[in-house]
Design a protein around this motif. Sequence first.
Motif, PDB file in Angstrom:
ATOM      1  N   ARG A  91      22.522  54.900  28.900  1.00 42.27           N
ATOM      2  CA  ARG A  91      23.779  54.819  29.661  1.00 42.27           C
ATOM      3  C   ARG A  91      24.205  53.374  29.907  1.00 42.27           C
ATOM      4  NH1 ARG A  91      22.937  59.107  34.613  1.00 42.27           N
ATOM      5  NH2 ARG A  91      22.396  60.912  33.327  1.00 42.27           N
ATOM      6  N   ALA A  92      23.221  52.477  29.949  1.00 45.38           N
ATOM      7  CA  ALA A  92      23.535  51.076  30.248  1.00 45.38           C
ATOM      8  C   ALA A  92      24.230  50.386  29.080  1.00 45.38           C
ATOM      9  CB  ALA A  92      22.262  50.325  30.619  1.00 45.38           C
ATOM     10  N   GLY A  93      24.085  50.930  27.878  1.00 47.70           N
ATOM     11  CA  GLY A  93      24.788  50.379  26.729  1.00 47.70           C
ATOM     12  C   GLY A  93      24.047  49.270  26.014  1.00 47.70           C
ATOM     13  N   GLN A  94      23.636  48.243  26.740  1.00 44.48           N
ATOM     14  CA  GLN A  94      22.940  47.105  26.139  1.00 44.48           C
ATOM     15  C   GLN A  94      21.600  46.911  26.836  1.00 44.48           C
ATOM     16  OE1 GLN A  94      23.896  45.234  23.479  1.00 44.48           O
ATOM     17  NE2 GLN A  94      25.742  46.460  23.197  1.00 44.48           N
ATOM     18  N   ALA A  95      20.784  47.937  26.806  1.00 43.33           N
ATOM     19  CA  ALA A  95      19.525  47.909  27.549  1.00 43.33           C
ATOM     20  C   ALA A  95      18.418  47.236  26.742  1.00 43.33           C
ATOM     21  CB  ALA A  95      19.107  49.324  27.935  1.00 43.33           C
ATOM     22  N   ARG A  96      17.354  46.873  27.447  1.00 46.62           N
ATOM     23  CA  ARG A  96      16.189  46.238  26.832  1.00 46.62           C
ATOM     24  C   ARG A  96      14.919  46.941  27.311  1.00 46.62           C
ATOM     25  NH1 ARG A  96      19.987  45.049  24.570  1.00 46.62           N
ATOM     26  NH2 ARG A  96      21.072  43.043  24.442  1.00 46.62           N
ATOM     27  N   ILE A  97      14.029  47.221  26.364  1.00 43.17           N
ATOM     28  CA  ILE A  97      12.704  47.747  26.678  1.00 43.17           C
ATOM     29  C   ILE A  97      11.688  46.708  26.229  1.00 43.17           C
ATOM     30  CG2 ILE A  97      11.007  49.565  26.245  1.00 43.17           C
ATOM     31  CD1 ILE A  97      13.370  51.453  25.636  1.00 43.17           C
ATOM     32  N   VAL A  98      10.788  46.335  27.136  1.00 38.88           N
ATOM     33  CA  VAL A  98       9.743  45.360  26.834  1.00 38.88           C
ATOM     34  C   VAL A  98       8.396  45.996  27.145  1.00 38.88           C
ATOM     35  CG1 VAL A  98       8.840  43.053  27.256  1.00 38.88           C
ATOM     36  CG2 VAL A  98      11.305  43.477  27.475  1.00 38.88           C
ATOM     37  N   ASN A  99       7.552  46.099  26.137  1.00 33.31           N
ATOM     38  CA  ASN A  99       6.207  46.626  26.309  1.00 33.31           C
ATOM     39  C   ASN A  99       5.212  45.468  26.316  1.00 33.31           C
ATOM     40  OD1 ASN A  99       7.229  49.288  26.150  1.00 33.31           O
ATOM     41  ND2 ASN A  99       7.127  49.225  23.911  1.00 33.31           N
ATOM     42  N   LEU A 100       4.298  45.447  27.270  1.00 27.02           N
ATOM     43  CA  LEU A 100       3.311  44.371  27.319  1.00 27.02           C
ATOM     44  C   LEU A 100       2.206  44.649  26.308  1.00 27.02           C
ATOM     45  CD1 LEU A 100       3.229  41.822  29.239  1.00 27.02           C
ATOM     46  CD2 LEU A 100       4.980  43.529  29.688  1.00 27.02           C
ATOM     47  N   SER A 101       1.960  43.676  25.449  1.00 22.10           N
ATOM     48  CA  SER A 101       0.938  43.782  24.415  1.00 22.10           C
ATOM     49  C   SER A 101      -0.067  42.640  24.589  1.00 22.10           C
ATOM     50  CB  SER A 101       1.581  43.771  23.028  1.00 22.10           C
ATOM     51  OG  SER A 101       0.620  44.009  22.032  1.00 22.10           O
ATOM     52  N   THR A 102      -0.763  42.287  23.512  1.00 18.81           N
ATOM     53  CA  THR A 102      -1.809  41.274  23.596  1.00 18.81           C
ATOM     54  C   THR A 102      -2.195  40.807  22.195  1.00 18.81           C
ATOM     55  OG1 THR A 102      -4.151  40.910  24.172  1.00 18.81           O
ATOM     56  CG2 THR A 102      -3.509  43.152  23.658  1.00 18.81           C
ATOM     57  N   SER A 103      -2.698  39.594  22.102  1.00 22.75           N
ATOM     58  CA  SER A 103      -3.224  39.110  20.829  1.00 22.75           C
ATOM     59  C   SER A 103      -4.429  39.934  20.383  1.00 22.75           C
ATOM     60  CB  SER A 103      -3.629  37.639  20.956  1.00 22.75           C
ATOM     61  OG  SER A 103      -2.501  36.825  21.179  1.00 22.75           O
ATOM     62  N   LEU A 104      -5.082  40.614  21.321  1.00 22.45           N
ATOM     63  CA  LEU A 104      -6.221  41.464  20.990  1.00 22.45           C
ATOM     64  C   LEU A 104      -5.794  42.718  20.226  1.00 22.45           C
ATOM     65  CD1 LEU A 104      -8.199  41.147  24.334  1.00 22.45           C
ATOM     66  CD2 LEU A 104      -8.894  40.246  22.097  1.00 22.45           C
ATOM     67  N   ALA A 105      -4.494  42.939  20.104  1.00 18.06           N
ATOM     68  CA  ALA A 105      -3.969  44.047  19.306  1.00 18.06           C
ATOM     69  C   ALA A 105      -3.512  43.581  17.931  1.00 18.06           C
ATOM     70  CB  ALA A 105      -2.803  44.713  20.032  1.00 18.06           C
ATOM     71  N   SER A 106      -3.681  42.299  17.638  1.00 21.56           N
ATOM     72  CA  SER A 106      -3.271  41.740  16.355  1.00 21.56           C
ATOM     73  C   SER A 106      -4.412  41.879  15.349  1.00 21.56           C
ATOM     74  CB  SER A 106      -2.894  40.266  16.517  1.00 21.56           C
ATOM     75  OG  SER A 106      -2.830  39.617  15.260  1.00 21.56           O
ATOM     76  N   PHE A 107      -4.195  42.662  14.292  1.00 29.93           N
ATOM     77  CA  PHE A 107      -5.213  42.817  13.257  1.00 29.93           C
ATOM     78  C   PHE A 107      -5.523  41.468  12.606  1.00 29.93           C
ATOM     79  CE2 PHE A 107      -3.540  47.052  13.760  1.00 29.93           C
ATOM     80  CZ  PHE A 107      -4.665  47.858  13.662  1.00 29.93           C
ATOM     81  N   ALA A 108      -4.496  40.646  12.441  1.00 33.27           N
ATOM     82  CA  ALA A 108      -4.682  39.344  11.807  1.00 33.27           C
ATOM     83  C   ALA A 108      -5.618  38.463  12.633  1.00 33.27           C
ATOM     84  CB  ALA A 108      -3.332  38.653  11.627  1.00 33.27           C
ATOM     85  N   GLN A 109      -5.453  38.480  13.951  1.00 32.54           N
ATOM     86  CA  GLN A 109      -6.272  37.609  14.791  1.00 32.54           C
ATOM     87  C   GLN A 109      -7.658  38.186  15.034  1.00 32.54           C
ATOM     88  OE1 GLN A 109      -4.469  35.756  18.175  1.00 32.54           O
ATOM     89  NE2 GLN A 109      -2.483  35.551  17.202  1.00 32.54           N
TER      90      GLN A 109
END
Length: 242
Positions: free
Chosen positions: A131-149
Amino acid sequence: MDTNKIALVTGANKGIGKEIARQLGERGFTVLVGSRDAERGAVAAKELVAEGLDTRVLQLEVTDAASIRTAAGEVEATYGRLDVLVNNAAIIPEGDDGVSSIEAGVLRSAFETNVLGLVAVTQAFLPLLQRAGQARIVNLSTSLASFAQVGDPESRMSTVRTLGYNASKAAVNMVTVMLANELRGTGVLVNAADPGNCATDMGGWSAARTPAQGAAVAVRLAMLPADGPTGYVYAEEGQLPW
């Protein structure tokens, strides 16, 4: 009806979540301090109000379907929309360990909060975000979820034995990408933020980074312009490698 943009930050009664709430409040948002413990949330909101910020507590337990429904109903009744959702609430469960020794219940608890809870909250609030039209969703992640690292034996990340946290946050990255794909072209941008290891209950109080430093990338993603990116994980130094 509140004329400010409305942001909800889950797990915002302390640590990085509270700092994200503070920084969004400083930028003119009405911030809902999501907290499973209403009293602790009220204390945090009162502290931010004393700083001149427009904040209020919203009781929200991300693993409780009834709590999520009630919270979404309250936001709909009061504001009719939601401009920003920051999925910050997460745990490193007690007993989190390496693959060879972690107990099934510990692994399950990490996914219950960090993945299933995040998805349930997002589903409940998505109609208000749209409904807001220009909304933002931000999920908190971590470098510990990076396969590369984590896969790099020279990286410090390769030495951390917390399968529950790492694997659940890797799942959060996939949730982020898949939801971004679903919502592409709707005006709702979805990204994940790696705050780094900050001095909090979760990160340990000896960590070098402050909660304020950790919150900055999430706040930036919450305020992306209409032509901003979607479907990525960002740390302070830039895009996080998969």
